[in-house]
Enzyme design. Structure first.
Site, mmCIF file in Angstrom:
data_model
loop_
_atom_site.group_PDB
_atom_site.id
_atom_site.type_symbol
_atom_site.label_atom_id
_atom_site.label_comp_id
_atom_site.label_asym_id
_atom_site.label_seq_id
_atom_site.Cartn_x
_atom_site.Cartn_y
_atom_site.Cartn_z
ATOM 1 N N GLU A 62 -0.108 6.573 6.893
ATOM 2 C CA GLU A 62 0.090 5.330 7.654
ATOM 3 C C GLU A 62 -1.254 4.692 7.988
ATOM 4 O O GLU A 62 -1.435 3.472 7.850
ATOM 5 C CB GLU A 62 0.868 5.646 8.932
ATOM 6 C CG GLU A 62 0.990 4.478 9.889
ATOM 7 C CD GLU A 62 1.267 4.948 11.305
ATOM 8 O OE1 GLU A 62 0.897 4.215 12.240
ATOM 9 O OE2 GLU A 62 1.830 6.046 11.486
ATOM 10 N N ASP A 66 -2.435 1.055 6.523
ATOM 11 C CA ASP A 66 -2.781 -0.059 7.397
ATOM 12 C C ASP A 66 -4.092 -0.703 6.951
ATOM 13 O O ASP A 66 -4.222 -1.927 6.924
ATOM 14 C CB ASP A 66 -2.890 0.450 8.836
ATOM 15 C CG ASP A 66 -3.363 -0.623 9.799
ATOM 16 O OD1 ASP A 66 -2.605 -1.567 10.066
ATOM 17 O OD2 ASP A 66 -4.508 -0.516 10.291
ATOM 18 N N ASP A 134 5.712 1.640 10.643
ATOM 19 C CA ASP A 134 4.813 2.744 10.268
ATOM 20 C C ASP A 134 5.166 3.339 8.914
ATOM 21 O O ASP A 134 4.270 3.667 8.121
ATOM 22 C CB ASP A 134 4.868 3.846 11.334
ATOM 23 C CG ASP A 134 4.217 3.420 12.645
ATOM 24 O OD1 ASP A 134 3.522 2.393 12.655
ATOM 25 O OD2 ASP A 134 4.440 4.127 13.658
ATOM 26 N N GLU A 137 3.797 1.167 6.149
ATOM 27 C CA GLU A 137 2.366 1.380 5.958
ATOM 28 C C GLU A 137 2.104 2.736 5.316
ATOM 29 O O GLU A 137 1.179 2.878 4.503
ATOM 30 C CB GLU A 137 1.634 1.271 7.294
ATOM 31 C CG GLU A 137 1.620 -0.143 7.859
ATOM 32 C CD GLU A 137 0.939 -0.224 9.211
ATOM 33 O OE1 GLU A 137 0.397 -1.301 9.537
ATOM 34 O OE2 GLU A 137 0.946 0.791 9.944
#
Length: 319
Positions: A62, A66, A134, A137
């Protein structure tokens, strides 16, 4: 408390469909990518995992996803709107990659349904906007590790281009501007043929051609004009109209103000230097009654800057 902005709803069409989810080939990455930390109930206050017992959840994916998403969206904004300033660009990016938006995309790909969660928390966590964002990502991070940016970037650009367009329109409106800027005619490419220009230009070219044919000497001596001449050269303005030498004076004043010291500038006769139209100014600077530097210049400010240079050296600041 102000209500959150409503999510972006771009229209995907048959011509520009919602892009399919690129598959991940590595099974271990795929399993870990969908594993929430609640599944193994591991503590989250540990500084670093033991080499023999790395964390099996998707938090690292994650975190990586990102970063990759931010990189791709920032690059996409520069490609789509090269003249956009950083402030509005940041607002647009925040709309595009906000949790609500990413959760909506995650649900369209049915990613939350594949999460591995602790049974006691599964219903609550699966419905969480943050968890849904989440896992999207996490998928980006897993895909990046599996196949690299060459696969991730085209997918994300195709996916987010409509969202970026809608966010751009929304932020323009917030700035009191019309939704879309007035269209600008694209510059003529160097390879543009004469026939692709207007008919008026074509007739002009025909006239020139016939004249050249009747006068071969003239046609040999007249250089060909490239279509690139229609494009004026791009000029980059100077960073500032203020000469860089003035910076010494500003720094000198700043240092004196911080130290709360008294400063006095004393001007003297130029001793016959210069003329009536271009005088030479001579000045020395006193700090707490002590001379720190002297300078001369074509303007008072230039003279003070030269004196400030000496003053900075006296204060132990070499710039």
């Amino acid at each position: 408390m102000p209500s959150p902005p409503f999510p972006l709803r771009p229209n995907f069409t048959a011509e520009h469909p919602f892009p399919p989810l690129p598959p991940i080939n590595d099974e271990q990455i795929k399993i870990q990518m969908f594993t929430h930390r609640s599944f193994y109930a591991r503590p989250n206050h540990v500084f670093e995992d033991h080499p023999d017992d790395p964390s099996p959840d998707n938090e690292k994916f994650e975190h990586l996803g990102d970063t990759v998403l931010g990189l791709v969206i920032t690059g996409l904004l520069i490609e789509m709107y090269p003249n956009l300033r950083v402030g509005p660009s940041t607002k647009i990016r925040a709309l595009v990659v906000g949790n609500a938006m990413l959760a909506d995309i995650s649900r369209r790909y049915e990613l939350p349904a594949q999460l591995r969660l602790h049974p006691a928390q599964a219903i609550t966590l699966r419905a969480s906007i943050n968890i849904q964002a989440d896992v999207f990502e996490s998928y980006i991070g897993g895909l990046y590790l599996d196949q690299g940016l060459a696969v991730v970037e085209p997918w994300l650009k195709a996916l987010f281009k409509p969202y970026t367009t809608e966010a751009y329109i929304r932020v323009r409106t917030q700035h009191g501007l019309p939704p879309l800027p007035a269209p600008i005619s694209p510059p003529l490419a160097a390879s543009t043929s004469v026939s692709s220009i207007s008919s008026g230009s074509s007739s002009c070219s025909d006239t020139t051609s016939s004249a050249s044919a009747s006068d071969p000497i003239k046609s040999q001596s007249t250089p060909a004009v490239s279509t690139s001449s229609h494009r004026p050269p791009r000029r980059h303005p100077h960073a500032s109209g203020t000469p860089t030498t003035i910076g010494h004076l500003a720094l000198f004043n700043q240092q004196l103000q911080r130290a709360r010291r008294e400063v006095e500038w004393v001007y003297a006769d130029g001793l016959g230097e210069g003329t009536d139209t271009t005088p030479i100014w001579v000045v020395h600077v006193e700090v707490d009654g002590e001379v720190f530097g002297q300078g001369r210049g074509g303007t008072k400010k230039a003279a003070r800057n030269e004196a400030a240079k000496e003053g900075l050296v006296r204060m132990g600041i070499n710039v």
